[in-house]
Design an enzyme around this catalytic site. Sequence first.
Site, PDB file in Angstrom:
ATOM      1  N   GLY A  33       0.642   5.648   1.217  1.00 57.62           N
ATOM      2  CA  GLY A  33      -0.092   6.745   1.856  1.00 57.62           C
ATOM      3  C   GLY A  33       0.728   8.006   1.842  1.00 57.62           C
ATOM      4  O   GLY A  33       1.760   8.100   1.165  1.00 57.62           O
ATOM      5  N   GLY A  34       0.274   9.013   2.605  1.00 56.71           N
ATOM      6  CA  GLY A  34       0.976  10.290   2.646  1.00 56.71           C
ATOM      7  C   GLY A  34       2.367  10.167   3.235  1.00 56.71           C
ATOM      8  O   GLY A  34       3.246  10.979   2.947  1.00 56.71           O
ATOM      9  N   PHE A  35       2.606   9.142   4.066  1.00 56.42           N
ATOM     10  CA  PHE A  35       3.902   8.965   4.714  1.00 56.42           C
ATOM     11  C   PHE A  35       4.911   8.274   3.803  1.00 56.42           C
ATOM     12  O   PHE A  35       6.107   8.338   4.004  1.00 56.42           O
ATOM     13  CB  PHE A  35       3.744   8.117   5.981  1.00 56.42           C
ATOM     14  CG  PHE A  35       3.097   6.781   5.720  1.00 56.42           C
ATOM     15  CD1 PHE A  35       3.844   5.707   5.270  1.00 56.42           C
ATOM     16  CD2 PHE A  35       1.737   6.615   5.922  1.00 56.42           C
ATOM     17  CE1 PHE A  35       3.254   4.485   5.020  1.00 56.42           C
ATOM     18  CE2 PHE A  35       1.139   5.397   5.671  1.00 56.42           C
ATOM     19  CZ  PHE A  35       1.901   4.319   5.216  1.00 56.42           C
ATOM     20  N   GLY A  36       4.452   7.523   2.799  1.00 59.74           N
ATOM     21  CA  GLY A  36       5.332   6.731   1.959  1.00 59.74           C
ATOM     22  C   GLY A  36       4.663   5.412   1.588  1.00 59.74           C
ATOM     23  O   GLY A  36       3.433   5.344   1.488  1.00 59.74           O
TER      24      GLY A  36
ATOM     25  N   VAL B 268       4.395   0.899   1.902  1.00 60.49           N
ATOM     26  CA  VAL B 268       4.550  -0.272   2.764  1.00 60.49           C
ATOM     27  C   VAL B 268       4.811  -1.483   1.877  1.00 60.49           C
ATOM     28  O   VAL B 268       4.107  -1.704   0.888  1.00 60.49           O
ATOM     29  CB  VAL B 268       3.292  -0.508   3.626  1.00 60.49           C
ATOM     30  CG1 VAL B 268       3.464  -1.756   4.489  1.00 60.49           C
ATOM     31  CG2 VAL B 268       3.017   0.702   4.508  1.00 60.49           C
TER      32      VAL B 268
ATOM     33  N   GLY C  60       0.830  -1.204   0.000  1.00 58.50           N
ATOM     34  CA  GLY C  60       0.000   0.000   0.000  1.00 58.50           C
ATOM     35  C   GLY C  60       0.857   1.243   0.000  1.00 58.50           C
ATOM     36  O   GLY C  60       2.083   1.186   0.095  1.00 58.50           O
TER      37      GLY C  60
ATOM     38  N   LYS D  85       7.519  -0.223   6.516  1.00 54.10           N
ATOM     39  CA  LYS D  85       7.033   1.118   6.184  1.00 54.10           C
ATOM     40  C   LYS D  85       8.245   1.977   5.842  1.00 54.10           C
ATOM     41  O   LYS D  85       9.102   2.237   6.691  1.00 54.10           O
ATOM     42  CB  LYS D  85       6.259   1.732   7.345  1.00 54.10           C
ATOM     43  CG  LYS D  85       5.710   3.118   7.044  1.00 54.10           C
ATOM     44  CD  LYS D  85       5.163   3.805   8.283  1.00 54.10           C
ATOM     45  CE  LYS D  85       3.885   3.192   8.785  1.00 54.10           C
ATOM     46  NZ  LYS D  85       3.305   3.972   9.906  1.00 54.10           N
TER      47      LYS D  85
ATOM     48  N   ASP E  58      -5.406   9.062  15.553  1.00 45.05           N
ATOM     49  CA  ASP E  58      -5.610   8.795  14.128  1.00 45.05           C
ATOM     50  C   ASP E  58      -6.242   7.416  13.927  1.00 45.05           C
ATOM     51  O   ASP E  58      -5.844   6.660  13.038  1.00 45.05           O
ATOM     52  CB  ASP E  58      -4.284   8.892  13.370  1.00 45.05           C
ATOM     53  CG  ASP E  58      -4.492   9.101  11.867  1.00 45.05           C
ATOM     54  OD1 ASP E  58      -5.600   9.540  11.489  1.00 45.05           O
ATOM     55  OD2 ASP E  58      -3.567   8.835  11.088  1.00 45.05           O
TER      56      ASP E  58
END
Length: 687
Positions: free
Chosen positions: A381-384, A386, A379, A400, A497
Amino acid sequence: MVILTVLPLALVMLLLPLAAIASGDPPWQHYCGSSGNYTAGSKYQANLQALAATLPSTASSSSPALFAKDAAGAGDAEPDRVFALTLRRGDTAANASSSSSSCADCASRALRDAQSVCPCSKEVAVYYDPCLLYFSGDDFLSSPANPAQVRLYDVDRSTRRGGGGADFVTLVRALLSYTMQWAVPYNSTGGDAAVRWYTTVRMDVVTPPLFSLMQCAPDMSGGDCRQCLQDLVGNTTFNGSVSGVRNIGARCGYRYDTYKFYGGEPKLRIGSLSEINSTAPPSPPPPPPVMETRSGRKKVLTVALLVPLIALCPVVIFCFAWIRRLRNHKSMLRKKDTMAREEVLKLWRLEESDSEFMLFDFSQIEDATSNFSEDKKLGEGGFGSVYKGQLPNGLEVAVKRLAAHSSQGLVEFKNEIQLIAKLQHTNLVNLRGCCIQGEENLLIYEYMPNKSLDFFIFDLKRAALLNWKIRLNIIEGITQGLLYLHKHSRLCIIHRDLKASNILLDRDMNPKISDFGLAKIFDSNDVQRNTKRVVGTYGYMAPEYASEGCFSLKSDVFSFGVLVLEIISGKRNAGFHQYGDFFNLLGYAWQLWKDGSWHELVDPSLVSEGQMMEIKKCMKVALLCVQENAVDRPTMSAVVKMLSSELKMLPEPKQPAFFNVRVKHGELSNTAPSSINDVTITIVNGR
């Protein structure tokens, strides 16, 4: 001793004019400072008595008599000196015949009242409707500081209005910004020094209209006055239930309200919002025209040739300086980055000493993930991203990899290590280790083969794989995980979150709460905290947190309630979907509950299982968790008991927080932006 105590006070009373001694309205507010007290018969009291005689006289001699400042005891030791000022509201200058005596009377009366409201205090401010007085042992007259600040909110819900659909708070901010612009014009040359830095405005955009007033002490510079007013506006909390605010200090202040609280006509009127942007404060007059002569033309030509050459020199110098500064800045950033990484590594080694966590080499993770191949990606996301990986011992992990531009930066990276290393629970994801090397920041978790909850419940086909027994097990597991975080762990943790994409599922579909980058350690003695940095995901954020930055354990309870409604319905709370007259799932669920049609919310794949009363109980618990007021929401301990209780034993829920309610006839109210892709959002606010 009695004579020594009474005599100075008697002298003060004799020095006051009769008009000041006469009865009048009490001050609407006063301020007793923390600079200590003076004693009877002290030098400070003697200097204060001297000011009681001279300040009214100074005030009456100014023209117009709106402002006066004075000091006593210039040759005395620093603790014995006294400094004071008095300031009348600008609209009182219109009555020139009485302003002189009024200003003197105000100073006299305020000095008398100061003795009553703050006996023997060395720092006092007294605020009346038309005037103020402030004295202190500190030399505030030589500083632009604005001491003795007080604030009063006029709360009157009967005056709340929509202004034709415009947000009331937005209008108030626009009014104050416009008033400040004219109170301190950017191009102003000052004008009459006694009445400058003052204006009044009427806004007719709303009904009833809004009135505002701003004023600074006229001895301040324009820049100091503007900064003073900006600071006052910045420390005010605005909301729709506040119809008026007085925020004032010794050197500047402002007020707005729904009625005209000042004398005379307002200096400016706002008839429409377009006027705020189209109208600019006055500019200075243009320079006189230059006479065209032969010698003048020659000078102009010379200047036209020399100016570009002269101007080019500082540009070249600036470019060299800028390049050098940029290099130094990059070097400093690299140094800070190295220090931050060393701090994380130190923290990690402390956690590693008594745990099973490991510090991995980057090459190990590269081999485990086949050099981060797309086939291994789970997957993004905004963080990077996985990735799935397999260690040499056969253990499967999820990696991650934080992106260089990630909003979940080194601070969140460190936060996750510090928190999750101390947390051990069957419903929390297990962090195996981390890797820090060069620009790479990696977190290594246990691998969850069934991905995350949102992978199932928001997909029509995959949602059918989750029967009610599995969904109830997921709800109960999340409940136990949150209860552990809030009550039973070594630290009291607020996740901040909690959402479907942060609930991972193991081989047996057991839930595990993940992603603690935004989590906060919370003192169990605290009721709530405030932050200017609002982080989380819209749709799951509690209303008091999203709008005001107030968070508590009840913030996670709200997110849990949203999550349960999503599990029951298979629908997202926020996104492109619309449900009837509502933009979000909360409003839709509440309306169905009130109408007795709650079963329409349930995922169709669950209806045939015959567990509708159990589902109804979970829906009721969810609605109790998303109630608008945080105090009405249950704790996670209470939620555990509710899930094991009978439906009829549960209290009735109150109206939930409608973030994105669509009101009939096309009007919108209480709207807020929503994240449609479940990406964590960070918002920084000036409150």
